[in-house]
Design a protein around this motif. Structure first.
Motif, PDB file in Angstrom:
ATOM      1  N   GLU A 194       9.034   1.869  -8.168  1.00  0.00           N
ATOM      2  CA  GLU A 194       8.414   3.193  -8.041  1.00  0.00           C
ATOM      3  C   GLU A 194       8.245   3.867  -9.398  1.00  0.00           C
ATOM      4  O   GLU A 194       7.406   4.752  -9.561  1.00  0.00           O
ATOM      5  CB  GLU A 194       9.265   4.056  -7.108  1.00  0.00           C
ATOM      6  CG  GLU A 194       8.556   5.298  -6.623  1.00  0.00           C
ATOM      7  CD  GLU A 194       9.331   6.013  -5.528  1.00  0.00           C
ATOM      8  OE1 GLU A 194       8.996   7.173  -5.233  1.00  0.00           O
ATOM      9  OE2 GLU A 194      10.272   5.413  -4.969  1.00  0.00           O
ATOM     10  N   ALA A 199      -2.548   3.909   5.578  1.00  0.00           N
ATOM     11  CA  ALA A 199      -3.076   4.793   4.537  1.00  0.00           C
ATOM     12  C   ALA A 199      -3.615   3.924   3.403  1.00  0.00           C
ATOM     13  O   ALA A 199      -3.265   2.743   3.287  1.00  0.00           O
ATOM     14  CB  ALA A 199      -1.976   5.717   4.017  1.00  0.00           C
ATOM     15  N   CYS A 240       1.492  -0.571  -0.639  1.00  0.00           N
ATOM     16  CA  CYS A 240       1.332   0.228   0.574  1.00  0.00           C
ATOM     17  C   CYS A 240       2.436   1.282   0.562  1.00  0.00           C
ATOM     18  O   CYS A 240       3.573   1.002   0.955  1.00  0.00           O
ATOM     19  CB  CYS A 240       1.437  -0.641   1.823  1.00  0.00           C
ATOM     20  SG  CYS A 240       0.136  -1.877   1.973  1.00  0.00           S
ATOM     21  N   ALA A 241       2.095   2.472   0.091  1.00  0.00           N
ATOM     22  CA  ALA A 241       3.104   3.533   0.005  1.00  0.00           C
ATOM     23  C   ALA A 241       3.515   4.012   1.389  1.00  0.00           C
ATOM     24  O   ALA A 241       4.663   4.418   1.601  1.00  0.00           O
ATOM     25  CB  ALA A 241       2.568   4.693  -0.824  1.00  0.00           C
ATOM     26  N   LYS A 242       2.568   3.991   2.327  1.00  0.00           N
ATOM     27  CA  LYS A 242       2.894   4.305   3.721  1.00  0.00           C
ATOM     28  C   LYS A 242       1.888   3.605   4.624  1.00  0.00           C
ATOM     29  O   LYS A 242       0.774   3.258   4.204  1.00  0.00           O
ATOM     30  CB  LYS A 242       2.888   5.814   3.966  1.00  0.00           C
ATOM     31  CG  LYS A 242       1.585   6.526   3.660  1.00  0.00           C
ATOM     32  CD  LYS A 242       1.761   8.022   3.910  1.00  0.00           C
ATOM     33  CE  LYS A 242       0.475   8.797   3.595  1.00  0.00           C
ATOM     34  NZ  LYS A 242       0.630  10.237   3.867  1.00  0.00           N
ATOM     35  N   ARG A 243       2.275   3.400   5.856  1.00  0.00           N
ATOM     36  CA  ARG A 243       1.461   2.633   6.784  1.00  0.00           C
ATOM     37  C   ARG A 243       0.173   3.386   7.141  1.00  0.00           C
ATOM     38  O   ARG A 243       0.145   4.617   7.180  1.00  0.00           O
ATOM     39  CB  ARG A 243       2.251   2.317   8.059  1.00  0.00           C
ATOM     40  CG  ARG A 243       3.427   1.377   7.813  1.00  0.00           C
ATOM     41  CD  ARG A 243       4.149   1.052   9.110  1.00  0.00           C
ATOM     42  NE  ARG A 243       5.337   0.243   8.861  1.00  0.00           N
ATOM     43  CZ  ARG A 243       5.333  -1.078   8.775  1.00  0.00           C
ATOM     44  NH1 ARG A 243       4.201  -1.744   8.920  1.00  0.00           N
ATOM     45  NH2 ARG A 243       6.455  -1.747   8.549  1.00  0.00           N
ATOM     46  N   THR A 248      -8.652   1.466   1.343  1.00  0.00           N
ATOM     47  CA  THR A 248      -8.483   1.709  -0.090  1.00  0.00           C
ATOM     48  C   THR A 248      -9.825   1.773  -0.799  1.00  0.00           C
ATOM     49  O   THR A 248     -10.089   2.696  -1.585  1.00  0.00           O
ATOM     50  CB  THR A 248      -7.604   0.606  -0.709  1.00  0.00           C
ATOM     51  OG1 THR A 248      -6.343   0.573  -0.029  1.00  0.00           O
ATOM     52  CG2 THR A 248      -7.375   0.855  -2.189  1.00  0.00           C
ATOM     53  N   GLY A 307       8.653  -4.112  -0.628  1.00  0.00           N
ATOM     54  CA  GLY A 307       7.695  -3.213  -0.002  1.00  0.00           C
ATOM     55  C   GLY A 307       7.578  -3.482   1.485  1.00  0.00           C
ATOM     56  O   GLY A 307       8.374  -4.197   2.082  1.00  0.00           O
ATOM     57  N   ILE A 308       6.545  -2.893   2.094  1.00  0.00           N
ATOM     58  CA  ILE A 308       6.271  -3.129   3.508  1.00  0.00           C
ATOM     59  C   ILE A 308       6.033  -4.622   3.721  1.00  0.00           C
ATOM     60  O   ILE A 308       5.435  -5.294   2.892  1.00  0.00           O
ATOM     61  CB  ILE A 308       5.041  -2.293   3.940  1.00  0.00           C
ATOM     62  CG1 ILE A 308       5.365  -0.803   3.844  1.00  0.00           C
ATOM     63  CG2 ILE A 308       4.616  -2.638   5.362  1.00  0.00           C
ATOM     64  CD1 ILE A 308       4.209   0.117   4.174  1.00  0.00           C
ATOM     65  N   TYR A 330      -6.092  -2.266   5.308  1.00  0.00           N
ATOM     66  CA  TYR A 330      -5.640  -1.600   4.084  1.00  0.00           C
ATOM     67  C   TYR A 330      -6.657  -1.681   2.953  1.00  0.00           C
ATOM     68  O   TYR A 330      -6.901  -0.696   2.249  1.00  0.00           O
ATOM     69  CB  TYR A 330      -4.283  -2.156   3.643  1.00  0.00           C
ATOM     70  CG  TYR A 330      -3.145  -1.648   4.487  1.00  0.00           C
ATOM     71  CD1 TYR A 330      -2.557  -0.422   4.228  1.00  0.00           C
ATOM     72  CD2 TYR A 330      -2.682  -2.382   5.580  1.00  0.00           C
ATOM     73  CE1 TYR A 330      -1.523   0.066   5.018  1.00  0.00           C
ATOM     74  CE2 TYR A 330      -1.655  -1.909   6.378  1.00  0.00           C
ATOM     75  CZ  TYR A 330      -1.077  -0.681   6.102  1.00  0.00           C
ATOM     76  OH  TYR A 330      -0.070  -0.197   6.891  1.00  0.00           O
TER      77      TYR A 330
END
Length: 214
Positions: A140, A115, A110-113, A174, A131-132, A170
């Motif tokens: 990375e 998304a 999850c690179a950003k919430r 995706t 990560g989150i 998520y």
């Protein structure tokens, strides 16, 4: 004596949010379904965490073996699994087998919430970072991947291959965003089967559900 219309609910309207949406006639009410799913999610997670650790490990090994049979020849394919969380089946041993048999393995990130997730290549021994939700993810610097097969953990599932997840959406985001069609395998304990999750327009069914029974 006042006659109660046959269409009147047996419970007070203020209690309908706690009822099965189908029983309450609220299948298309997104908020009612969301409230019901939250209660079912809590129940199912509590049930799986109550399974003794050794038994849960044995069930997880059966699930992984069934997934391995479902995948078949792995050479040249990339498989995304996941880092186990809150009593989920542990697929790290299967990831090691896949790498040893000529496949590649990846983990979702999850690179950003709120998304779509991305996937990064990872095999045992390679660096991880936090990560989150404090779940380990590949560093990375790891290359990204387009998995041929995505293994998706589930909290519950129904007979139409719909998956009840953690509520963040998520995996649905995706899968909706991926420009190609990977094979998506939902994995969980057989005891997590539900009559329905009351799928909504944004829910995407798995290609197949694999449990410790089949």
């Amino acid at each position: 004596m006042m006659k109660i219309p046959e269409t009147s609910p047996a419970s007070s309207p203020c209690a309908l949010s706690e009822a099965d949406p189908g029983y309450a006639g609220l299948e298309r009410d997104t908020e009612a379904v969301s409230r019901w799913r939250k209660k079912e999610r809590e129940r199912l997670i509590a049930e799986r965490l109550a399974i003794p650790v050794e038994k849960r490990r044995a069930l997880g090994e059966k699930i992984a073996a069934n997934v391995e049979r479902e995948i078949g020849d792995i050479r040249g394919l990339t498989v995304s699994a996941y880092w186990p969380f809150r009593g989920e089946p542990d697929f790290r041993p299967l990831m090691a087998k896949i790498a040893a048999r000529g496949g590649k393995t990846a983990l979702p990130v999850c690179a950003k919430r709120a998304a779509p997730m991305i996937f990064r290549i990872w095999t045992e021994g390679e660096p991880l970072e936090c990560g989150i939700w404090n779940i380990p993810v590949p560093a990375e610097t790891a290359p990204t991947a387009n998995p041929d097969i995505i293994i998706a953990p589930l909290v519950g599932f129904d007979g139409k291959n719909y998956r009840l997840g953690y509520g963040g959406g998520y995996f649905d985001r995706t899968l909706a965003a991926i420009p190609y069609k990977p094979k998506v395998i939902g994995v969980g304990y057989a005891g997590s089967r539900m009559s329905t999750i009351y799928p909504q327009p944004y829910d995407i069914p798995m290609n197949v559900i694999v449990t410790d029974e089949r």
